[in-house]
Write a protein that holds these residues in place. Structure first.
Motif, PDB file in Angstrom:
ATOM      1  N   ASP A 328     -20.318  13.788 -28.682  1.00 13.01           N
ATOM      2  CA  ASP A 328     -20.365  12.527 -27.943  1.00 13.01           C
ATOM      3  C   ASP A 328     -20.652  11.393 -28.915  1.00 13.01           C
ATOM      4  N   SER A 329     -19.608  10.792 -29.451  1.00 16.72           N
ATOM      5  CA  SER A 329     -19.771   9.765 -30.485  1.00 16.72           C
ATOM      6  C   SER A 329     -20.461   8.519 -29.959  1.00 16.72           C
ATOM      7  N   ASP A 330     -20.196   8.128 -28.717  1.00 20.79           N
ATOM      8  CA  ASP A 330     -20.854   6.944 -28.159  1.00 20.79           C
ATOM      9  C   ASP A 330     -22.359   7.158 -28.033  1.00 20.79           C
ATOM     10  N   ALA A 331     -22.747   8.322 -27.525  1.00 21.91           N
ATOM     11  CA  ALA A 331     -24.169   8.630 -27.384  1.00 21.91           C
ATOM     12  C   ALA A 331     -24.837   8.720 -28.751  1.00 21.91           C
ATOM     13  N   THR A 332     -24.114   9.238 -29.739  1.00 27.09           N
ATOM     14  CA  THR A 332     -24.674   9.362 -31.080  1.00 27.09           C
ATOM     15  C   THR A 332     -24.890   7.995 -31.713  1.00 27.09           C
ATOM     16  N   ARG A 333     -23.944   7.076 -31.527  1.00 27.07           N
ATOM     17  CA  ARG A 333     -24.128   5.715 -32.049  1.00 27.07           C
ATOM     18  C   ARG A 333     -25.336   5.044 -31.407  1.00 27.07           C
ATOM     19  N   SER A 334     -25.488   5.235 -30.115  1.00 26.31           N
ATOM     20  CA  SER A 334     -26.657   4.691 -29.421  1.00 26.31           C
ATOM     21  C   SER A 334     -27.945   5.308 -29.952  1.00 26.31           C
ATOM     22  N   LEU A 335     -27.891   6.599 -30.242  1.00 25.68           N
ATOM     23  CA  LEU A 335     -29.053   7.307 -30.763  1.00 25.68           C
ATOM     24  C   LEU A 335     -29.476   6.727 -32.112  1.00 25.68           C
ATOM     25  N   THR A 336     -28.539   6.509 -33.006  1.00 25.33           N
ATOM     26  CA  THR A 336     -28.886   5.997 -34.332  1.00 25.33           C
ATOM     27  C   THR A 336     -29.380   4.555 -34.257  1.00 25.33           C
ATOM     28  N   ARG A 337     -28.891   3.773 -33.298  1.00 26.04           N
ATOM     29  CA  ARG A 337     -29.421   2.407 -33.122  1.00 26.04           C
ATOM     30  C   ARG A 337     -30.887   2.465 -32.692  1.00 26.04           C
ATOM     31  N   ARG A 338     -31.192   3.362 -31.773  1.00 25.50           N
ATOM     32  CA  ARG A 338     -32.589   3.495 -31.334  1.00 25.50           C
ATOM     33  C   ARG A 338     -33.463   3.996 -32.481  1.00 25.50           C
ATOM     34  N   ALA A 339     -32.926   4.917 -33.273  1.00 22.73           N
ATOM     35  CA  ALA A 339     -33.688   5.438 -34.414  1.00 22.73           C
ATOM     36  C   ALA A 339     -34.013   4.328 -35.408  1.00 22.73           C
ATOM     37  N   SER A 340     -33.060   3.433 -35.630  1.00 23.69           N
ATOM     38  CA  SER A 340     -33.288   2.313 -36.537  1.00 23.69           C
ATOM     39  C   SER A 340     -34.409   1.416 -36.024  1.00 23.69           C
ATOM     40  N   ALA A 341     -34.443   1.216 -34.713  1.00 20.76           N
ATOM     41  CA  ALA A 341     -35.509   0.397 -34.119  1.00 20.76           C
ATOM     42  C   ALA A 341     -36.870   1.092 -34.252  1.00 20.76           C
ATOM     43  N   VAL A 342     -36.895   2.408 -34.048  1.00 19.77           N
ATOM     44  CA  VAL A 342     -38.145   3.171 -34.206  1.00 19.77           C
ATOM     45  C   VAL A 342     -38.650   3.073 -35.640  1.00 19.77           C
ATOM     46  N   LEU A 343     -37.732   3.170 -36.591  1.00 22.52           N
ATOM     47  CA  LEU A 343     -38.105   3.176 -38.004  1.00 22.52           C
ATOM     48  C   LEU A 343     -38.802   1.891 -38.419  1.00 22.52           C
TER      49      LEU A 343
END
Length: 363
Positions: A328-343
């Motif tokens: 699921d590429s769309d969900a994965t892109r959303s996941l990495t955006r959230r990870a960047s915010a967490v970082l």
């Protein structure tokens, strides 16, 4: 304020999260705080040059590293005892749990960082567990203040030692990039899952291997790359039984190569049953790598909504979570955006600043 650190962890750890923690801590101390190391000392640690200090570090050219590190720790602790007796410091912060200094510190305060309770939880899977457990408890009970690297570790301290939470400060690790550049690893191509670090016991590599076997049946193009030590005979046997030996590669990577591996992986998988913090999660976040991680111990606290979670005791659930990232590429892109915010919530400057507050409270 003058803070004395010893070098016990640098004597026996060439690479590893604890020695990296102390190097980053000393590197990012605010103005007015002077980190002091006993000198000279013996070490082969890879992170010490990052301190940017002229360190009188020595090494021996005899025997195996297993022998040398025992000699290093004995010599380094002897030097530290001399400096402790001199008393030219305000606070002492030992870098691990050897209690050699208790008869030399006098009335000076010391702060202890407790990293995890792996020895207590998995005593049969780790070397010298009985000795580590005994020494760590003695130091925790005697310390002026305790730093827990996660809320999960704070709860463990209270559970195992009965220490009041008012003595414990929770201070998360920070984040800094593994390297200023990346270096490709030859022979690695195509979509791959990434596993980083030690693979013994509670790290649950066998659970990941079973999960990967089912993923590889569905997609024979996907590989599993393990950054760490070469595969053991027992691991090779397991991979052969599962029919995936040809799809698994183990590499010993420099920091620059590890950064490249994170950046090009389809998913970083952390199946450990237990950790104190889980610094590789932040390394993956920083490299823009999607993360699938255990739902146990500290991981939900550290990764928050920047990762997908699975039950590490269930290979089917591991496979399902990873497949979701892969498919699921769309969900994965959303996941990495959230990870960047967490970082963005993690920095070594903040870690160092809060650690100084603990030092002041200890005095």
């Amino acid at each position: 304020m003058k803070v004395l650190y010893d070098t016990q962890v640098f004597a026996w750890q060439r690479f590893g999260g604890i020695s990296r923690y102390f190097v980053e801590l000393m590197r990012h101390m605010p103005k007015g705080i002077s980190p002091v190391l006993p000198a000279p000392f013996f070490s082969e640690n890879a992170y010490l040059p990052d301190l940017g200090m002229r360190l009188p570090v020595k090494r021996l050219d005899i025997g195996s590293f297993r022998l040398r590190k025992k000699l290093y720790e004995w010599a380094d602790n002897s030097m530290a005892r001399q400096q402790l007796r001199g008393g030219a410091f305000d606070v002492f912060h030992p870098t691990y749990y050897n209690d050699y200094f208790m008869n030399a510190i006098g009335r000076k305060p010391f702060v202890l960082t407790v990293h995890d309770f792996t020895h207590e939880r998995y005593p049969d899977l780790l070397p010298d567990s009985r000795k580590v457990i005994k020494r760590k408890k003695r130091l925790a009970m005697a310390a002026s203040r305790i730093i827990a690297i996660s809320e999960n570790t704070r709860r463990d301290i209270m559970e195992y030692y009965g220490i009041d939470e008012s003595k414990i400060d929770v201070i998360h690790h920070g984040y800094s990039s593994l390297s200023s550049r990346e270096a490709a690893v030859e022979g690695i191509s195509g979509p791959y899952l990434l596993f980083v670090g030690d693979r013994k016991g509670y790290k649950n590599f066998s659970g990941l291997a079973e999960a990967f076997a089912s993923l590889a049946k569905a997609d024979r193009g996907v590989r599993l790359v393990c950054a760490g030590s070469p595969l053991s005979d027992a691991e090779t046997k397991l991979l052969n039984v599962l029919g995936i030996r040809d799809s698994v590669t183990a590499v010993q990577a420099t920091n620059a190569q590890l950064l490249w591996l994170y950046r090009h992986a389809a998913c970083f998988v952390y199946p450990s049953l237990y950790e104190g913090f889980g610094l590789p999660v932040l390394e993956a976040f920083g490299a823009g790598c999607p993360v699938a991680v255990s739902s146990t111990s500290c991981f939900p606290e550290v990764a928050r909504d920047g990762a997908v979670y699975f039950d590490p005791s269930d290979p089917g659930d591991i496979a399902s979570a990873v497949a979701g990232v892969l498919n699921d590429s769309d969900a994965t892109r959303s996941l990495t955006r959230r990870a960047s915010a967490v970082l963005r919530g993690y920095s070594w400057e903040r870690t160092a600043r809060k650690t100084v507050e603990t030092y002041r409270k200890s005095m």
